[in-house]
Design an enzyme around this catalytic site. Structure first.
Site, PDB file in Angstrom:
ATOM      1  N   SER A 257       0.793  -1.235   0.000  1.00  0.00           N
ATOM      2  CA  SER A 257       0.000   0.000   0.000  1.00  0.00           C
ATOM      3  C   SER A 257       0.823   1.281   0.000  1.00  0.00           C
ATOM      4  O   SER A 257       2.024   1.289   0.251  1.00  0.00           O
ATOM      5  CB  SER A 257      -0.987   0.045   1.170  1.00  0.00           C
ATOM      6  OG  SER A 257      -1.770  -1.122   1.209  1.00  0.00           O
ATOM      7  N   SER A 295      -2.374  -3.657  -3.101  1.00  0.00           N
ATOM      8  CA  SER A 295      -1.856  -2.409  -2.556  1.00  0.00           C
ATOM      9  C   SER A 295      -2.989  -1.418  -2.320  1.00  0.00           C
ATOM     10  O   SER A 295      -3.640  -0.969  -3.259  1.00  0.00           O
ATOM     11  CB  SER A 295      -0.823  -1.802  -3.527  1.00  0.00           C
ATOM     12  OG  SER A 295      -0.248  -0.643  -2.991  1.00  0.00           O
ATOM     13  N   ASP A 297      -4.036   1.978  -1.941  1.00  0.00           N
ATOM     14  CA  ASP A 297      -3.471   3.293  -2.277  1.00  0.00           C
ATOM     15  C   ASP A 297      -4.542   4.350  -2.016  1.00  0.00           C
ATOM     16  O   ASP A 297      -5.482   4.536  -2.797  1.00  0.00           O
ATOM     17  CB  ASP A 297      -3.009   3.311  -3.731  1.00  0.00           C
ATOM     18  CG  ASP A 297      -1.961   2.236  -3.999  1.00  0.00           C
ATOM     19  OD1 ASP A 297      -1.173   1.939  -3.087  1.00  0.00           O
ATOM     20  OD2 ASP A 297      -1.949   1.681  -5.110  1.00  0.00           O
TER      21      ASP A 297
END
Length: 388
Positions: A257, A295, A297
């Protein structure tokens, strides 16, 4: 662009991206940091302890907390315009529903590891109750965001406590700030190199005055094969010494992330703050990432202008002739230079998180190598991206 010493090294003397003469667009502020926005403070709690094997959830700690205070300590409880954007939602940022509803924040922003959101959330409440009881008497919805540091850190060991969150808030200061393996970024990895905390800023000239756009990232994303610097794909040239790839058995090492925070002193509406937050993925993309499913984000932008115009506190008495709020804001048609500043500062913040780092070994002997400066410089010179 002239190289200013404070732009090339961190307070501890670690190199930043500009020390490698990486070509970067835009004009940075005095510290080239989010703290170039007047009033914004940043504090860290860094937890590094223990070596060797993981032991019943009490193994090596490589973790911490980062605190960002939009109006400093005295201004906690003062509302500022804010906007939130989730590029990929495999992550957490508390308080997002209220940001979407009210378009403002009024408390410190904390960033930590995935399993430490709870104690950090409680730590903010405890700090406010102790120092700002009038604010705490109303409702508190702290913003706490996370990225996963379980490759290097004993993430289930409850190493982060409310006291660490409080200490990060207490430690928050202006001026130059440290980067790399500090605060919430301590155990993070980026492009399968040692990652973590990175920051940068840009000056935007606007008519008779200038505004500042600052970025702080907790960089914990990207696969080695994706890494791009100054437009040069470096994944192949830097493919060796990649223990994370082996750890994940050849699977995605783009997991982990990225949390990004944008601050500006330009007067903006909440929707315009959200528009700035939406531009952060473009800055990440300049460094090569394609946005892994694994991830999370998540991005937040706030403006320190129009102080407290968007407060949502309980009103006192019936409304009168003065019971209105007013805001100045940049016309939407003049936002492009601010968008460019976000993209440029985001790109540089990622590179600073990578460059200002050292090798780290953590839980179970897992190792994250530092970005090899000499190899990067040689590869960029070979492609003509930097002067030979």
């Amino acid at each position: 662009m002239d190289q200013v010493p404070t732009h090339t090294t961190t307070p501890a003397g670690k190199a930043r991206a500009r020390a490698l003469a990486i070509p970067l667009q835009g004009t940075p502020g005095p510290a080239n940091a989010i703290t170039d926005v007047a009033g914004v403070l940043v504090g860290y709690s860094t937890i590094i302890k223990g070596e060797g094997e993981l032991n019943l959830g009490h193994g090596p700690a490589r973790t911490g907390v980062t605190a960002i205070l939009p109006f400093g300590h005295d201004g906690i409880g003062t509302a500022c315009a804010a906007g939130y954007h989730s590029f990929n939602g495999n992550g957490e940022m508390t308080g997002a529903s209220w940001i979407e509803e009210a378009g403002s924040i009024s408390l410190p922003i904390l960033i930590t590891n995935t399993h430490a959101v709870g104690p950090c959330h409680r730590g903010v409440i405890d700090w406010v109750a102790r120092h700002k009881p009038d604010v705490a008497n109303q409702w508190l919805l702290p913003v706490v965001a996370e990225t996963w540091d379980g490759y290097l850190n004993d993430i289930n060991g409850s190493h982060v406590t409310g006291d660490h969150a409080i200490a990060a808030i207490d430690n928050a200061a202006s001026g130059r700030i440290e980067e790399g393996s500090v605060g919430g970024g301590t155990g993070m990895n980026c492009y399968a190199f040692k990652g973590g905390s990175g920051t940068a800023s840009r000056i935007v000239d606007y008519g008779h005055r200038s505004y500042t756009v600052g970025v702080l990232l907790q960089a914990n994303f990207g696969s080695r094969r994706e890494l791009t610097i100054a437009g040069v794909p470096l994944g192949h040239a830097l493919a060796d010494d990649n223990p994370m790839e082996s750890y994940f058995s050849g699977g995605s090492t783009g997991a982990g992330s990225c949390i990004g925070i944008v601050a500006t002193d330009a007067p903006l509406l909440p929707g315009q703050c959200k528009a700035l937050a939406r531009r952060m993925p473009l800055g990440l993309a300049r460094t090569g990432t394609t946005g892994s499913h694994f991830s999370g984000d998540i991005f937040l932008a706030f403006s320190t202008a129009n102080s407290d115009a968007l407060n949502g506190r309980f009103p006192k008495g019936p409304p009168g002739d003065e019971s209105y709020s007013h805001m100045d804001f940049i016309p939407w048609g003049r936002m492009d230079d601010f968008y460019a500043a976000v993209v440029q500062a985001t790109e540089e913040a990622v590179l600073n998180a990578l460059v200002a780092n050292d090798d780290m070994t953590g839980r179970d002997g897992n190792r994250s190598p530092a970005l090899p400066h000499a190899k990067v410089l040689a590869a960029l010179k070979a492609r003509g991206a930097v002067a030979g």
